[in-house]
Design a protein around this motif. Sequence first.
Motif, PDB file in Angstrom:
ATOM      1  N   UNK A 246      -3.149   7.293 -25.414  1.00  0.00           N
ATOM      2  CA  UNK A 246      -2.956   8.742 -25.492  1.00  0.00           C
ATOM      3  C   UNK A 246      -4.169   9.459 -26.085  1.00  0.00           C
ATOM      4  N   UNK A 247      -4.783   8.899 -27.126  1.00  0.00           N
ATOM      5  CA  UNK A 247      -5.923   9.577 -27.753  1.00  0.00           C
ATOM      6  C   UNK A 247      -7.110   9.684 -26.783  1.00  0.00           C
ATOM      7  N   UNK A 248      -7.300   8.682 -25.927  1.00  0.00           N
ATOM      8  CA  UNK A 248      -8.395   8.724 -24.959  1.00  0.00           C
ATOM      9  C   UNK A 248      -8.099   9.746 -23.860  1.00  0.00           C
ATOM     10  N   UNK A 249      -6.871   9.758 -23.422  1.00  0.00           N
ATOM     11  CA  UNK A 249      -6.443  10.741 -22.427  1.00  0.00           C
ATOM     12  C   UNK A 249      -6.659  12.157 -22.968  1.00  0.00           C
ATOM     13  N   UNK A 250      -6.293  12.391 -24.229  1.00  0.00           N
ATOM     14  CA  UNK A 250      -6.463  13.717 -24.847  1.00  0.00           C
ATOM     15  C   UNK A 250      -7.937  14.124 -24.885  1.00  0.00           C
ATOM     16  N   UNK A 251      -8.811  13.177 -25.229  1.00  0.00           N
ATOM     17  CA  UNK A 251     -10.242  13.472 -25.242  1.00  0.00           C
ATOM     18  C   UNK A 251     -10.739  13.845 -23.844  1.00  0.00           C
ATOM     19  N   UNK A 252     -10.259  13.126 -22.844  1.00  0.00           N
ATOM     20  CA  UNK A 252     -10.684  13.401 -21.469  1.00  0.00           C
ATOM     21  C   UNK A 252     -10.186  14.761 -20.990  1.00  0.00           C
ATOM     22  N   UNK A 253      -8.963  15.102 -21.326  1.00  0.00           N
ATOM     23  CA  UNK A 253      -8.426  16.420 -20.964  1.00  0.00           C
ATOM     24  C   UNK A 253      -9.245  17.519 -21.627  1.00  0.00           C
ATOM     25  N   UNK A 254      -9.583  17.331 -22.899  1.00  0.00           N
ATOM     26  CA  UNK A 254     -10.377  18.344 -23.604  1.00  0.00           C
ATOM     27  C   UNK A 254     -11.761  18.467 -23.000  1.00  0.00           C
ATOM     28  N   UNK A 255     -12.338  17.350 -22.565  1.00  0.00           N
ATOM     29  CA  UNK A 255     -13.643  17.384 -21.905  1.00  0.00           C
ATOM     30  C   UNK A 255     -13.582  18.236 -20.643  1.00  0.00           C
ATOM     31  N   UNK A 256     -12.543  18.074 -19.869  1.00  0.00           N
ATOM     32  CA  UNK A 256     -12.371  18.882 -18.656  1.00  0.00           C
ATOM     33  C   UNK A 256     -12.280  20.362 -19.014  1.00  0.00           C
ATOM     34  N   UNK A 257     -11.504  20.690 -20.037  1.00  0.00           N
ATOM     35  CA  UNK A 257     -11.345  22.093 -20.436  1.00  0.00           C
ATOM     36  C   UNK A 257     -12.668  22.693 -20.915  1.00  0.00           C
TER      37      UNK A 257
ATOM     38  N   UNK B 101     -20.521  15.729 -27.284  1.00  0.00           N
ATOM     39  CA  UNK B 101     -19.783  14.998 -28.313  1.00  0.00           C
ATOM     40  C   UNK B 101     -18.559  14.301 -27.721  1.00  0.00           C
ATOM     41  N   UNK B 102     -17.834  15.005 -26.874  1.00  0.00           N
ATOM     42  CA  UNK B 102     -16.649  14.412 -26.252  1.00  0.00           C
ATOM     43  C   UNK B 102     -17.025  13.235 -25.351  1.00  0.00           C
TER      44      UNK B 102
ATOM     45  N   UNK C 127     -17.687  10.259 -27.535  1.00  0.00           N
ATOM     46  CA  UNK C 127     -16.449   9.688 -28.056  1.00  0.00           C
ATOM     47  C   UNK C 127     -15.687   8.912 -26.995  1.00  0.00           C
ATOM     48  N   UNK C 128     -15.648   9.454 -25.807  1.00  0.00           N
ATOM     49  CA  UNK C 128     -14.951   8.769 -24.706  1.00  0.00           C
ATOM     50  C   UNK C 128     -15.619   7.432 -24.399  1.00  0.00           C
ATOM     51  N   UNK C 129     -16.930   7.436 -24.328  1.00  0.00           N
ATOM     52  CA  UNK C 129     -17.661   6.191 -24.058  1.00  0.00           C
ATOM     53  C   UNK C 129     -17.367   5.136 -25.129  1.00  0.00           C
ATOM     54  N   UNK C 130     -17.345   5.544 -26.397  1.00  0.00           N
ATOM     55  CA  UNK C 130     -17.071   4.618 -27.485  1.00  0.00           C
ATOM     56  C   UNK C 130     -15.666   4.029 -27.391  1.00  0.00           C
ATOM     57  N   UNK C 131     -14.729   4.811 -26.905  1.00  0.00           N
ATOM     58  CA  UNK C 131     -13.331   4.393 -26.896  1.00  0.00           C
ATOM     59  C   UNK C 131     -12.883   3.775 -25.586  1.00  0.00           C
ATOM     60  N   UNK C 132     -13.796   3.584 -24.651  1.00  0.00           N
ATOM     61  CA  UNK C 132     -13.424   2.997 -23.356  1.00  0.00           C
ATOM     62  C   UNK C 132     -13.307   1.476 -23.420  1.00  0.00           C
ATOM     63  N   UNK C 133     -13.626   0.872 -24.524  1.00  0.00           N
ATOM     64  CA  UNK C 133     -13.553  -0.592 -24.639  1.00  0.00           C
ATOM     65  C   UNK C 133     -12.144  -1.081 -24.820  1.00  0.00           C
TER      66      UNK C 133
END
Length: 65
Positions: free
Chosen positions: A4-15, A55-56, A59-65
């Motif tokens: 969920x936290x990764x999905x939230x970051x991705x949604x915010x990136x789109x916005x 920044x987003x 963060x997404x790249x770091x959390x894709x593992x």
Amino acid sequence: MLPNHLYNLMIQLVQENKSLWRIKNEYLKDAEGCNSECIEYWKALATEKEKHVNDLMALIKKNMV
């Protein structure tokens, strides 16, 4: 399935990207009828949005593992 936290970051990136696009492609053009203060505001906001996008993405790249 994404956490969920990764999905939230991705949604915010789109916005943030959508907002940045509107500022650069619409709001700055519309501000031409305003004083220079309006144009400077939109430019400063675009700079902030670009930082948020970067920044987003980091963060997404770091959390894709």
